[in-house]
Design a protein around this motif. Structure first.
Motif, mmCIF file in Angstrom:
data_model
loop_
_atom_site.group_PDB
_atom_site.id
_atom_site.type_symbol
_atom_site.label_atom_id
_atom_site.label_comp_id
_atom_site.label_asym_id
_atom_site.label_seq_id
_atom_site.Cartn_x
_atom_site.Cartn_y
_atom_site.Cartn_z
ATOM 1 N N GLY A 1 6.306 2.746 12.195
ATOM 2 C CA GLY A 1 5.553 1.711 13.074
ATOM 3 C C GLY A 1 6.102 0.189 13.168
ATOM 4 N N THR A 2 5.657 -0.712 13.707
ATOM 5 C CA THR A 2 6.084 -1.891 13.796
ATOM 6 C C THR A 2 5.551 -2.699 12.345
ATOM 7 O OG1 THR A 2 4.399 -2.667 15.168
ATOM 8 C CG2 THR A 2 6.591 -2.370 16.183
ATOM 9 N N ALA A 3 4.228 -2.598 12.051
ATOM 10 C CA ALA A 3 3.740 -3.562 11.157
ATOM 11 C C ALA A 3 4.319 -3.105 9.714
ATOM 12 C CB ALA A 3 2.536 -3.431 11.105
ATOM 13 N N PRO A 4 4.804 -3.892 9.107
ATOM 14 C CA PRO A 4 5.422 -3.562 7.814
ATOM 15 C C PRO A 4 4.115 -3.876 6.645
ATOM 16 C CG PRO A 4 6.191 -6.018 8.093
ATOM 17 C CD PRO A 4 5.508 -5.388 9.318
ATOM 18 N N GLY A 5 4.257 -3.281 5.845
ATOM 19 C CA GLY A 5 3.265 -3.404 4.578
ATOM 20 C C GLY A 5 3.457 -4.479 3.486
ATOM 21 N N GLN A 6 2.886 -4.751 2.607
ATOM 22 C CA GLN A 6 3.083 -5.864 1.554
ATOM 23 C C GLN A 6 2.507 -5.314 0.189
ATOM 24 O OE1 GLN A 6 1.943 -9.676 2.739
ATOM 25 N NE2 GLN A 6 2.000 -9.258 4.768
ATOM 26 N N PHE A 7 3.273 -5.653 -0.732
ATOM 27 C CA PHE A 7 2.626 -5.384 -2.202
ATOM 28 C C PHE A 7 2.765 -6.757 -3.129
ATOM 29 C CE2 PHE A 7 2.558 -3.650 -6.281
ATOM 30 C CZ PHE A 7 1.762 -2.636 -6.384
ATOM 31 N N PHE A 8 1.436 -7.246 -3.619
ATOM 32 C CA PHE A 8 1.432 -8.355 -4.207
ATOM 33 C C PHE A 8 1.063 -8.200 -5.674
ATOM 34 C CE2 PHE A 8 -0.610 -12.373 -5.308
ATOM 35 C CZ PHE A 8 0.602 -13.289 -5.404
ATOM 36 N N VAL A 9 1.769 -8.781 -6.649
ATOM 37 C CA VAL A 9 1.172 -8.703 -8.022
ATOM 38 C C VAL A 9 1.047 -9.964 -8.906
ATOM 39 C CG1 VAL A 9 1.628 -7.868 -10.177
ATOM 40 C CG2 VAL A 9 2.409 -6.379 -8.211
ATOM 41 N N ARG A 10 -0.039 -10.062 -9.249
ATOM 42 C CA ARG A 10 -0.224 -11.512 -10.112
ATOM 43 C C ARG A 10 -0.781 -11.165 -11.653
ATOM 44 N NH1 ARG A 10 -4.303 -15.442 -6.936
ATOM 45 N NH2 ARG A 10 -2.313 -16.562 -6.186
ATOM 46 N N GLY A 11 -0.617 -12.046 -12.563
ATOM 47 C CA GLY A 11 -1.233 -11.797 -13.719
ATOM 48 C C GLY A 11 -0.599 -10.811 -14.546
ATOM 49 N N THR A 12 -0.882 -10.567 -15.871
ATOM 50 C CA THR A 12 -0.369 -9.673 -16.806
ATOM 51 C C THR A 12 -1.371 -9.085 -17.690
ATOM 52 O OG1 THR A 12 0.082 -11.350 -18.303
ATOM 53 C CG2 THR A 12 1.853 -10.865 -17.132
ATOM 54 N N GLY A 13 -0.827 -8.052 -18.388
ATOM 55 C CA GLY A 13 -1.788 -7.222 -19.332
ATOM 56 C C GLY A 13 -3.092 -6.806 -18.544
ATOM 57 N N ALA A 14 -4.211 -6.693 -19.057
ATOM 58 C CA ALA A 14 -5.581 -6.124 -18.639
ATOM 59 C C ALA A 14 -5.882 -7.058 -17.441
ATOM 60 C CB ALA A 14 -6.686 -6.336 -19.636
ATOM 61 N N LYS A 15 -5.300 -8.343 -17.354
ATOM 62 C CA LYS A 15 -5.606 -9.149 -16.127
ATOM 63 C C LYS A 15 -4.703 -8.996 -15.142
ATOM 64 C CE LYS A 15 -8.525 -12.370 -18.316
ATOM 65 N NZ LYS A 15 -8.595 -13.949 -18.737
ATOM 66 N N LYS A 16 -3.800 -7.963 -15.157
ATOM 67 C CA LYS A 16 -2.833 -7.784 -13.862
ATOM 68 C C LYS A 16 -3.558 -7.260 -12.831
ATOM 69 C CE LYS A 16 1.631 -6.079 -14.536
ATOM 70 N NZ LYS A 16 2.637 -5.039 -14.436
ATOM 71 N N ARG A 17 -2.977 -7.805 -11.578
ATOM 72 C CA ARG A 17 -3.827 -7.597 -10.242
ATOM 73 C C ARG A 17 -2.836 -7.304 -9.160
ATOM 74 N NH1 ARG A 17 -7.405 -6.617 -13.330
ATOM 75 N NH2 ARG A 17 -9.471 -7.587 -13.314
ATOM 76 N N ALA A 18 -2.974 -5.959 -8.590
ATOM 77 C CA ALA A 18 -2.042 -5.814 -7.638
ATOM 78 C C ALA A 18 -2.764 -5.576 -6.240
ATOM 79 C CB ALA A 18 -1.111 -4.295 -7.992
ATOM 80 N N LEU A 19 -2.130 -6.101 -5.221
ATOM 81 C CA LEU A 19 -2.630 -5.899 -3.639
ATOM 82 C C LEU A 19 -1.831 -5.218 -3.036
ATOM 83 C CD1 LEU A 19 -4.968 -6.805 -1.556
ATOM 84 C CD2 LEU A 19 -3.744 -8.818 -1.562
ATOM 85 N N ALA A 20 -2.141 -4.315 -2.234
ATOM 86 C CA ALA A 20 -1.297 -3.240 -1.233
ATOM 87 C C ALA A 20 -1.708 -3.527 0.075
ATOM 88 C CB ALA A 20 -1.145 -2.032 -1.959
#
Lengths: 421, 421
Positions: A135-154
């Motif tokens: 398809g045309t729309a690419p996805g994105q993966f974003f990561v912030r923080g570390t350890g138990a506070k690590k957060r990822a957004l797809a």
């Protein structure tokens, strides 16, 4: 003890709140559970930038991974990128590689690329571009923080044919990299028949209490109760051992009523018993109206052991097709143990089967009387070379629910008979 | 302008995040849209008191109405009552009437009431008890605030057969009382058969464009498409007029394919046609395995016009019970128009009916060949005094979905035949 890591699922699209069925949650759950990130929230939102941003902020607070599906397209109502930028307080920037990929795709398809398509090339600052070969729309993966506070957004595109391959090819490896599973998973499932939800729960309560770190779920449908247990242990050996232990404890607590620990539905378990003997099954249904044979034939390969059935709604058919004696109907009526037994015998003989189950009753809402109220149902099983059995039930509820309980009870009685041989 | 009032849907149940498909959002959307409270969030949560309470607090902030489905049962993982009490900072108290109703239900069923069942009788202080004639857990309706700040919370039991009748009988009137629509509502519903979702959408697109203020929904299930249109006008006269206009435009655009504008399912519409003539119907099913007779007998009163059916899974039964000629099976096979036609004729004659429908095909996943692939299905209708008809279909998808499409197509063909007389 730290809280185990979980995932949140966010689906965007007003149509999903206006009648279109969202089918993605079970699909994503099946992918995320083995990664040790069980979904702990699934939220469907309209194409509303503020609402999506607010939900994203909430999700990022609570869950290690947030997966957004939808809203990455080129039109005015595709707002997931902008909402993520609001929630993370991060600017979007045009990604040259993403733009080239979109332009390339339009060239290939021979279509003119409109200005709004360029919006799809905007990425959160610091996000990884997820290519979209479908398809045309690419996805994105974003990561912030570390350890138990690590957060990822797809951020994934909405169409299944786009997000599913993208998940397998690039999202799963990124999740594994950022959240390496700590420990080994175990899961136990068990299906019960002939026992109610509350009675089952009382019996397994001590098992639950002995394993406070295990996640338990109890699920009931007409005539059926299902138990699930799952958790994580340090190493595969311990996990396997605990799973087996809980499974044994369930069986000890519930015993007889367990018919499956593989997730197989009762009609499939009955099929296995029949196939093992090389037997054929027949059905004779009145009030269930075909629901029993419908469920039998829902199992792939059921033609190996299911000869067929008769839905004898009119009394004349009970006589003509199943061989019920007119005097039986006259003396006892169609809703009687006598009629149920003759229906089962007739189905077994006339449909040339080795065993048969019959159901006759009053599904309502009309047709009941003081003597024979709505919900009165007789179920009989006839197995060659054995005495036939018949059981009487008093169900309540709507027509649908009486049909469903009658069907489930027919399977339970048939299963108990076949197992006892 | 104040923000229009919206609804939030909350579903509880860990199983809904572990693989079980949640099908309630479209059903609730269809009920809430005509009440002027379009769903603006649908949230699925595990059986986790803290998570449910947090989501409830959020929902009550944003939405006029919050509907919680599930979590009212007697077991440890039924936590909606407690979560609502946390979110609203309101105590729960045992409601004597609710307790009596639960006790009464257990007495009627002849089952022993366990201690945990009493939990179901706890109500939020000030809440209205919603009786549950189809289960043990009663619902609750709670209202707080006034004007634009009025907030209502409905707690409903999880099973569809319990919450659906409860919604129609008591929740809808309460919503109407507390959120009287400002202006007059109109709504149009139309059910179509024999046309796909995309084709239907193309045909009605000009109608949608002519009425930008009307909210449209298109909903599809195997073999069936449903259209909804709703909106608000100043006065009842204008609303009625616009509803009638849209209804006429739908019919002009789609014509033949419309079988109902009352929401009645196709088997019920067929029942009305049969009853009008005093005719009896019979079925002869192979690959649908009883699904067609199951759906016919789901309609209350269907014994007036349904004689019965034969599920002839084994070929011998097609010959023995339905009178299909052995030479037909030999020359053309069981999956052929010849066999379908003989099955329909045989069912009509042998089950002493005025008309009959037959279905024979390959539901898969096994049993297909290059010449006769999985999904090949023949459906025939035989009506007394008329030439029989037979149609060939090529469905795709899972076994379940091929069974469902075959059943839906059998109803469509039967309906078209009966209507044309």
């Amino acid at each position: 003890m730290t809280k185990p890591a979980t995932a949140a699922l966010l689906f965007t699209g007003t149509e999903l709140l206006r009648g279109k069925q969202n089918t993605y949650t079970p699909l994503l759950a099946a992918k995320l559970l083995p990664l040790g990130l069980p979904p702990a929230a699934a939220v469907t939102l309209p194409d509303d930038r503020k609402a999506i941003a607010a939900a994203l902020k909430n999700a990022l607070k609570e869950h290690a991974l947030t997966v957004v599906v939808g809203g990455l397209g080129p039109t005015f109502d595709d707002l997931s990128r902008e909402a993520a930028s609001d929630a993370l307080k991060l600017p979007l920037h045009q990604h040259p590689e993403a733009l080239r990929a979109i332009e390339e795709r339009f060239r290939k398809l021979g279509r003119v690329m409109t200005e709004n398509n360029k919006r799809q090339a905007y990425l959160l600052k610091g996000a990884t571009l997820l290519e979209n070969p479908n398809g045309t729309a690419p996805g994105q993966f974003f990561v912030r923080g570390t350890g138990a506070k690590k957060r990822a957004l797809a951020l994934l595109p909405g169409p299944q044919k786009e997000w599913e391959p993208m998940f397998a090819a690039v999202v799963e490896p990124l999740i594994k990299k950022h959240f390496p599973p700590c420990g080994a998973q175990y899961s136990v499932r068990m299906a019960l028949a002939g026992i109610g939800e509350s009675a089952a729960e009382e019996k397994i309560r001590p098992v639950l209490d002995r394993h406070p770190a295990t996640e338990f779920t109890i699920l009931s449908a007409p005539g059926e109760v299902r138990l699930f247990a799952s958790g994580t242990e340090r190493d595969p050996e311990t996990a396997r051992h605990l799973g087996a232990k809980i499974s044994a404890e369930f069986r000890a607590a519930i015993g007889e009523a367990v018919y499956s620990d593989s997730g197989e539905p009762l009609p499939a378990v009955i099929g296995t018993l029949l196939r093992r003997r090389g037997w054929m099954l027949a059905t004779a249904e009145s009030c269930t109206g075909g629901m029993v044979s419908d469920r039998i034939t829902a199992v792939p390969g059921s033609s190996d052991y299911f000869a067929g059935g008769v839905v004898a709604y009119a009394n004349e058919l009970k006589v003509k097709v199943l061989g019920v004696k007119p005097v039986t109907l006259m003396k006892h009526g169609a809703v009687s143990s006598e009629c149920a037994l003759e229906m089962a015998l007739g189905a077994r003989k006339r449909l040339e089967a080795d065993c048969a189950v019959s159901i006759t009753g009053i599904a309502g809402p009309g047709g009941g009387s003081a003597e024979k109220p709505v919900g009165l149902v007789y179920i009989a099983v006839s197995v060659k070379g054995r005495l036939p059995v018949c059981k009487r039930f008093n169900f309540s509820g709507s027509r649908d629910s009486i049909k469903a309980y009658s069907s489930a009870s027919a399977f339970t009685l048939l299963y108990q008979e076949l197992k006892s041989i």
